[in-house]
Design an enzyme around this catalytic site. Structure first.
Site, PDB file in Angstrom:
ATOM      1  N   LYS A  68     -10.559   8.190  16.911  1.00  0.00           N
ATOM      2  CA  LYS A  68     -10.514   9.850  16.670  1.00  0.00           C
ATOM      3  C   LYS A  68     -10.765  10.273  15.515  1.00  0.00           C
ATOM      4  CE  LYS A  68      -6.222   9.241  14.412  1.00  0.00           C
ATOM      5  NZ  LYS A  68      -6.048   9.608  13.208  1.00  0.00           N
ATOM      6  N   ALA A  86       2.263  12.495   8.479  1.00  0.00           N
ATOM      7  CA  ALA A  86       3.266  11.739   7.522  1.00  0.00           C
ATOM      8  C   ALA A  86       4.297  12.714   6.928  1.00  0.00           C
ATOM      9  CB  ALA A  86       2.462  10.814   6.474  1.00  0.00           C
ATOM     10  N   TRP A 128       1.218   7.593   4.739  1.00  0.00           N
ATOM     11  CA  TRP A 128       1.820   7.048   5.684  1.00  0.00           C
ATOM     12  C   TRP A 128       2.449   5.678   5.150  1.00  0.00           C
ATOM     13  CZ3 TRP A 128       4.902   7.355   9.215  1.00  0.00           C
ATOM     14  CH2 TRP A 128       4.914   6.772  10.425  1.00  0.00           C
ATOM     15  N   GLY A 147       0.801  -1.208   0.058  1.00  0.00           N
ATOM     16  CA  GLY A 147      -0.022  -0.050  -0.129  1.00  0.00           C
ATOM     17  C   GLY A 147       0.842   1.313  -0.049  1.00  0.00           C
TER      18      GLY A 147
END
Length: 456
Positions: free
Chosen positions: A279, A229, A46, A42
């Site tokens: 969150k 990131a 990040w 992926g």
């Protein structure tokens, strides 16, 4: 640190890097001449940054380690993005020189002129993540064939969104059927799924991976923290936690630690994973409130008081020792509200520049994980079997009934029956209940529901 500083900011030298690599190689049973193979699956922001950090730190030990990243082929870079990418390249002398030296600059000129098309996997090899164009990375070794990427990998990093994790790792399992050794998997994904049968419970990315591949949970870890990131790659000071079994989390924390990126370790894997998803739910609402109130500090503080009381309330349902999660949860929430993609998405919704009908994968940003998390948390917490005592009405209610922000977000994002501006109604509590009362209620009752995390 002593060593030679390279143009991408990496430091090669005598700062213990090779010793940490050798220590991990020994733990994984690697002999001399046998490469330690690390693959990031992926290539979102990040995932790409994580692979680039490893490449910067260890990539020059070519006889000891191989670091690669997998992404799907065929994703074209549109003309406007190609033009922006060209501007970024020409604004950075080090990047410009690097591309010229690699004979790669001309293709970006041609793409800027519209004479050729670039592809996401192609630019990733030059250090450009499609979801983070303005932050050039080091060049990466990119593989577009999933089987080739992972079949003999020693360490696999899950950089996929949680919504794609199960599907991709089910495919990976097809290529691991003949494996003798068990790989180590580090998941970066923040998101959850809801399962209502046989009892309502949460499924996290590490659980999806274990179910899809048969890799024991001892070999699957979660890494997360309050960070952005692009800022991590630009060497802003950051920290994270790697959570999982004692066998792997401590040596991996040591291996991943860098002077600007401090990695701690923790045994509580699943709960930290769930908090990472929680969150994102409230970050979307924060973005909406910021846009609808013209960045009113007062309104944003009111929202923060309400949303944190709901998160604390939910945390008491999920874990027997919620106080241990308060710091990490609030820190992760804070950074996401400041600069995360979920808060940005909420702002764009409130401004009318995006709509829920456009889906949860947004050009230039990637997957907005908070959308699926809103649906999962609301569906779980709406189950009558999880009911709690209402503080005033002397009756049992589903936990979601005591979370007005979560309830509004569900109706805005999932049911799509309310406009984004309706989030403000969740702050205008007609009963005038102090958010503190929700926290006190959670602390004073036996709220813990171990079944939510699949515990007996």
């Amino acid at each position: 640190m002593v060593g030679s500083v390279h143009m991408n900011g990496s430091v090669h030298g005598t700062n213990g890097t090779e010793e940490r690599l050798d220590e991990l190689r020994r733990l994984l049973g690697k002999s001399d001449g046998d490469l330690l193979k690390i693959v990031s699956v992926g290539a979102g922001a990040w995932g790409s940054v994580f692979a680039a950090l490893l490449q910067d730190a260890y990539g020059h030990f070519r006889e000891k380690v191989q670091i690669r990243i997998w992404r799907r082929p065929g994703r074209a870079v549109d003309r406007s993005t190609a033009e922006h990418l060209f501007e970024v390249i020409n604004s950075r002398e080090d990047v410009l020189r690097r591309l010229i030296r690699r004979c790669a600059y001309l293709k970006y000129v041609e793409a800027r002129l519209g004479d050729r098309k670039l592809y996401a996997d192609e630019i990733l090899k030059d250090g450009f993540c499609l979801n983070m164009i303005e932050t050039p990375l080091c060049p990466l070794k990119v593989v577009t064939n999933l089987q080739e990427a992972i079949w003999d990998a020693d360490i696999v990093v899950n950089g996929l969104p949680s919504t794609e994790t199960r599907e991709v790792f089910e495919e990976i399992n097809n290529y691991w059927k003949e494996r003798i050794s068990v790989p180590v998997i580090i998941s970066l994904a923040k998101g959850i799924e809801a399962s209502l049968d046989p009892i309502p419970h949460i499924i996290t990315p590490t659980q999806m991976i274990s179910s899809a591949t048969g890799v024991p949970t001892e070999n699957i870890l979660y890494l997360g923290g309050p960070n952005i990131a692009s800022e991590i790659y630009n060497k802003e000071y950051a920290n994270a936690r790697i959570c999982g079994s004692n066998k792997w989390r401590k040596p991996l924390a040591k291996f991943l630690r860098q002077p600007h990126f401090i990695v701690w370790d923790n045994s509580d894997l699943v709960t930290h994973e769930v908090m990472g998803g929680l969150k994102n739910v409230y970050a979307i609402g924060a973005g909406m409130v910021a846009a609808l109130t013209n960045e009113s500090a007062t309104s944003k503080s009111v929202y923060f008081a309400h949303c944190t009381s709901e998160m604390i309330f939910i945390t008491h349902l999920l874990t027997e020792q919620p106080e241990k999660l308060a710091g990490p949860l609030l820190a992760d929430t804070y950074v996401t509200l400041l600069k995360g993609r979920n808060a940005w998405y909420g702002q764009m919704l409130a401004k009318g520049e995006l709509s829920p009908d456009m889906g949860d994968s947004i050009k230039g940003k990637g997957m907005i994980q908070g959308i699926s998390a809103v649906g999962a948390f609301f569906e779980l917490l709406s189950q009558p079997s999880l009911s709690v005592q209402h503080p005033e009405e002397n009756k049992q209610v589903a936990p979601a009934e005591l979370c007005p922000i979560l309830k509004r977000l569900y109706r805005i994002l999932i049911k799509r029956e309310l406009p984004a501006r309706d989030i403000l109604q969740a702050l205008r509590d007609e009963t005038m209940n102090d958010p503190r009362e929700r926290i006190e209620m959670a602390q004073s009752h036996a709220f813990y529901r171990p079944s939510l995390l699949g515990k007996p």
